[in-house]
Design a protein around this motif. Structure first.
Motif, short mmCIF file in Angstrom:
data_model
loop_
_atom_site.label_atom_id
_atom_site.label_comp_id
_atom_site.label_asym_id
_atom_site.label_seq_id
_atom_site.Cartn_x
_atom_site.Cartn_y
_atom_site.Cartn_z
N TRP A 1 -3.37 -13.01 -4.37
CA TRP A 1 -2.38 -14.04 -3.08
C TRP A 1 -1.95 -12.90 -3.16
O TRP A 1 -1.29 -12.56 -1.93
N GLN A 2 -1.06 -12.52 -4.20
CA GLN A 2 0.64 -12.45 -4.15
C GLN A 2 0.06 -10.56 -3.74
O GLN A 2 1.74 -10.48 -3.40
N SER A 3 -0.78 -10.12 -3.98
CA SER A 3 -0.37 -8.78 -3.04
C SER A 3 -0.80 -9.28 -1.99
O SER A 3 -0.30 -7.70 -0.95
N ALA A 4 -1.98 -9.38 -1.40
CA ALA A 4 -2.69 -9.41 -0.81
C ALA A 4 -1.68 -9.93 0.52
O ALA A 4 -2.05 -9.93 2.35
N TYR A 5 -0.94 -11.12 0.35
CA TYR A 5 -0.89 -11.56 1.28
C TYR A 5 1.18 -11.99 1.02
O TYR A 5 1.99 -12.73 1.79
N ALA A 6 1.43 -10.39 0.67
CA ALA A 6 2.78 -10.12 0.54
C ALA A 6 3.61 -9.79 2.25
O ALA A 6 3.09 -9.18 2.98
N GLY A 7 4.29 -10.91 2.71
CA GLY A 7 4.55 -10.83 4.10
C GLY A 7 3.93 -10.97 4.93
O GLY A 7 4.73 -11.65 6.24
N LEU B 1 -6.63 -14.75 7.16
CA LEU B 1 -5.36 -14.65 8.45
C LEU B 1 -5.73 -13.49 9.17
O LEU B 1 -5.28 -12.85 8.93
N ALA B 2 -4.55 -14.25 10.10
CA ALA B 2 -4.60 -13.42 11.72
C ALA B 2 -4.29 -12.23 11.19
O ALA B 2 -4.25 -10.98 11.67
N GLU B 3 -2.30 -12.22 10.16
CA GLU B 3 -1.63 -10.75 9.94
C GLU B 3 -2.40 -10.22 8.87
O GLU B 3 -1.91 -9.35 8.60
N ASN B 4 -3.72 -10.58 8.13
CA ASN B 4 -3.95 -10.10 6.69
C ASN B 4 -4.91 -8.53 7.52
O ASN B 4 -5.64 -8.71 7.49
#
Length: 177
Positions: free
Chosen positions: A23-29, A131-134
């Motif tokens: 989570w902390q890596s993939a969802y940064a930003g 997540l759309a932005e992922n």
């Protein structure tokens, strides 16, 4: 050699660590930084142990190599509505690979086993939400053969001390069998 096997209660700490670090890596930003910073593997491990101790329609597989857990996938019947499931459609609820193990086939191995298990249950379609932005995860799912099916939703996160944030999600689907 990579081994994919059913998760056990003894995996709870390692599962939680993979989950939080991914989570902390993939969802940064994408996810608010204060939310990601507050994620605690010990808290997640306690919640996972509690969930694993209860009967469930959902299964979790882990991928390990040399005794180190690299990732996991949770799958089962498609969830819709408040607690309702559709056993004719499968769902990948979660798939996470530790950032140190990404790009080595771990995700594909987990997807292969989860999709095969769902197909063995007789489902003809597997769905998942992302997540759309992922963009990296969306590319992985598209390479695997999943396609956006036009459904959209939101995923809410509650950052500590901040207002809730609704993040856009896109549903992907794959025909199987």
């Amino acid at each position: 050699m990579l081994l994919v096997r059913p998760a056990t209660l003894a995996d709870a700490d390692a599962l939680a660590l993979v989950h939080v670090r991914t989570w902390q890596s993939a969802y940064a930003g994408i996810v608010p930084a204060e939310y990601l910073a507050a994620l605690d593997p010990d808290t997640w491990a306690d919640r996972r142990r509690a969930r694993m101790a209860e009967p469930s329609e959902f299964d979790t597989l882990v991928a390990e190599e040399g005794g180190r857990l690299h990732g996991f996938v949770t799958y089962g019947p498609y969830r819709h509505g408040a607690g309702a499931v559709d056993p004719t459609v499968g769902e990948i609820l979660a798939i996470y690979v530790h950032p140190d193990a990404q790009g080595r086939g771990v995700g594909r191995a987990l997807m292969d086993d989860a999709v095969a298990a769902l197909a063995a249950r007789g489902v003809t379609e597997v769905r998942l939400w992302v997540l759309a932005e992922n963009a990296p995860s969306r590319r992985f799912y598209e390479r695997y053969g999943l396609e956006p099916d036009g459904e959209r939703d939101t995923f809410r996160v509650d950052p500590p001390g901040g207002a809730p944030v609704d993040l856009a999600e896109v549903r992907y689907a794959l025909r199987v069998g």
